[in-house]
Write a protein that holds these residues in place. Sequence first.
Motif, mmCIF file in Angstrom:
data_model
loop_
_atom_site.group_PDB
_atom_site.id
_atom_site.type_symbol
_atom_site.label_atom_id
_atom_site.label_comp_id
_atom_site.label_asym_id
_atom_site.label_seq_id
_atom_site.Cartn_x
_atom_site.Cartn_y
_atom_site.Cartn_z
ATOM 1 N N VAL A 271 0.866 -1.182 0.000
ATOM 2 C CA VAL A 271 0.000 0.000 0.000
ATOM 3 C C VAL A 271 0.899 1.226 0.000
ATOM 4 O O VAL A 271 1.782 1.351 0.857
ATOM 5 N N PRO A 272 0.720 2.164 -0.938
ATOM 6 C CA PRO A 272 1.602 3.333 -1.001
ATOM 7 C C PRO A 272 1.565 4.139 0.301
ATOM 8 O O PRO A 272 0.502 4.510 0.792
ATOM 9 N N ARG A 273 2.741 4.385 0.857
ATOM 10 C CA ARG A 273 2.834 5.160 2.099
ATOM 11 C C ARG A 273 2.187 6.538 1.924
ATOM 12 O O ARG A 273 1.553 7.056 2.842
ATOM 13 N N GLN A 274 2.359 7.139 0.746
ATOM 14 C CA GLN A 274 1.826 8.479 0.526
ATOM 15 C C GLN A 274 0.306 8.508 0.703
ATOM 16 O O GLN A 274 -0.238 9.430 1.309
ATOM 17 N N PHE B 117 -0.946 -1.809 9.532
ATOM 18 C CA PHE B 117 -0.049 -2.185 8.448
ATOM 19 C C PHE B 117 1.259 -2.744 9.010
ATOM 20 O O PHE B 117 1.597 -2.536 10.179
ATOM 21 N N VAL B 118 1.987 -3.393 8.119
ATOM 22 C CA VAL B 118 3.344 -3.853 8.406
ATOM 23 C C VAL B 118 4.276 -3.130 7.441
ATOM 24 O O VAL B 118 3.949 -2.973 6.251
ATOM 25 N N GLN B 119 5.424 -2.669 7.962
ATOM 26 C CA GLN B 119 6.371 -1.942 7.100
ATOM 27 C C GLN B 119 6.914 -2.881 6.022
ATOM 28 O O GLN B 119 7.419 -3.970 6.316
ATOM 29 N N LYS B 120 6.772 -2.474 4.743
ATOM 30 C CA LYS B 120 7.300 -3.272 3.628
ATOM 31 C C LYS B 120 8.664 -2.730 3.200
ATOM 32 O O LYS B 120 9.630 -3.459 3.107
ATOM 33 N N ASP B 121 8.703 -1.425 2.923
ATOM 34 C CA ASP B 121 9.954 -0.719 2.655
ATOM 35 C C ASP B 121 9.697 0.751 2.923
ATOM 36 O O ASP B 121 8.686 1.120 3.520
ATOM 37 N N TYR C 132 6.321 1.779 1.002
ATOM 38 C CA TYR C 132 5.105 0.948 0.959
ATOM 39 C C TYR C 132 4.896 0.219 2.286
ATOM 40 O O TYR C 132 5.855 -0.118 2.997
ATOM 41 N N PHE C 133 3.606 0.012 2.594
ATOM 42 C CA PHE C 133 3.198 -0.852 3.697
ATOM 43 C C PHE C 133 2.647 -2.150 3.128
ATOM 44 O O PHE C 133 2.228 -2.218 1.960
#
Length: 667
Positions: free
Chosen positions: A450-453, A473-477, A480-481
């Motif tokens: 999911v886009p952080r923005q 959410f879980v941190q992806k990078d 993104y989540f």
Amino acid sequence: MALMTVTRLTQELIGAADILRRRVDVSEYVDIVSGILLLKRVSDQPGILHVSDRACWQHIIHYGTKAPGHALNEALWELERDNPDALGGVFETVDFDRRLGRAELKALIDHFDRIPLGDDDLEFSDVVGRAYDEVLGWFADQAGKKGTEFYTPRSVVRLMVEMARPKEGMSVYDPFLGSGGMLIQAKEYVEEHDGDSADLSLFGQEVNVATWSTARLNLLLHGIADASVLRGDTLAEPLHILGNEQLRHFDRVLANPPFSMNYIKKDVHHPERMKYGWTPEQGKKSDLMTVQHVLSVLRPDGMGAVVTPYGVLFRGGAEAEIRRGIVDDGRLEAVIGIGPNVFYGTSIPACILVLRGDGETPADERDNVLFINAEREVVTGRTQNRLEPQNVEKIVGAFRERADIPGFSRAVTRHEIADNDFNLSIRRYVDATPPAAPMLDVRAALFGGVPRQEVEEEGHRFSAFGIAPADLFVQKDLDYFSFPADGYEAAAERIHDLAAPSEQRFVGHCHWWWEEAGARIADLAGTRRLFMLRSRLMASFRERLLPLEILDQYQLTGIFAAWWAGRQDDLRSLDHRGFLGVIDRWAVADGGASDFTDALAREQVLEVLGEDLRSRVEQLVAAERQGLVDLYRSWGDRYATSLVDLERQNEAAAARLRFRLRELGYT
């Protein structure tokens, strides 16, 4: 005997109209019911008018058994003759014998004979006037297209009066009077703000004879006997003239003229009113002519508000030049769109033009026009749209503050309007279309996440409920989540519990506010000064809850306005008769009796009023929380399954199909 309430009297008057069904056209209900209502009211309450023996109710009862039509006609004519200033010409078209048979007339007399209308019989002194106004709205609804000729929805009237803010000592004028609602609301507004309405000068003009009569009666039943209400075509010949044959000027002008009419130029007196030009005589385009009439009779520091169809905002030709002149001279303060199907009998979209006098105005105000697109504030009804108290409050708030609210209101410079060739179409400047969903993030669609923005742009809504991104959410990078391992649907279900502490804190603050506000209300119970507290209570309610950020200032103001309007008669009863008066009122409505001490009555009334307000707060807070759930699920619908995931699923499905085919002997 229980006191007569507005609701009960309204029902009784509609019951009288039911007697007339199938005998007369619905458009004739008003004249018949109005005449009999007035006869009963002035007989039951001495002092309103001079009532001779032949006009009194007992005379009608005595002779009505033999010749009811004659008895009613004679009583009305006698009443009019004895009170020429108040009633001169009002009943000249009324003839009960011509319209109804003896049985219907006798039934009407019997019906009204059972309705007590003396001041001591009424819950409030204005019950008769308010009920009559309610019934006029019902008549307008029943009459369809004919109804729009005499009745402006009272929510629209309230909006216009709230923006105009008339004060004692002012003059208020309605050049297209209809049933008189603008003048009545102006009087009530002054009273609600601790002003002396007796020091308010009221003027009106109406061309339709029947409507003019209705307005005179409506004003009289509201206790207004000294208004200058003249009969004639305002556009052709305005009748409020000074001794030097100059037009009288007014502090406030409020008008809902007939839409899209023709006119004859040679018949128009005082052509100097049309300073900015003339529209075509034919083609039903007189709307900007009526606007110019309003401009011409405003005092230098005056203010006007006029209802018009949308067409006046953008049509070309002579109308475009008129708009140019009005805008260039700084005479247009605001354009407010209220959308279609708000007025009886027409679905034409309507707007309100707010106008200035030609006196000095600060340059920063005169050099711009406020546009308010309130189409989405209108509540859709089964047959007609309407403005609720909370909608009116938001529009008025934005107008007074000249607020810039995305998708709702914006102050537009004259230069920008000129760049658009003086087209005043509201959507050109304020687009109320709901914002489109963000463009699909291609990387997220391909590889998941999911886009952080997108999350951060909506983060303030979640944080107001105490919900952080890590809760959902879980941190992806860095950009993104990812959704939690148990899936986005399970996470969406957790939002209710995550938000609960913040919701409880918010409702708790509402409860603490009510404890203070209830004490202030209790101090004014029975003093007839409670309604002067409204604006201060609303401000303190907003100030207490706004810092918590769950609801914005317009939502909070709307909740309070809707609560106050919904409890208006309870609050009026409290203002007039104290807590026991409210308990008695509720007991009558429930068909029972009350047996309360003063202390218990106070406790019960404050609890009910407070609980009503809290429940409204809780409903709107729950709706805001549900909005978060819907938003989170929309992210799940967009991003939970990526193209890579779909390819894996397809490959897995294909592998299962191949395995099954081999089992069946296919190669």
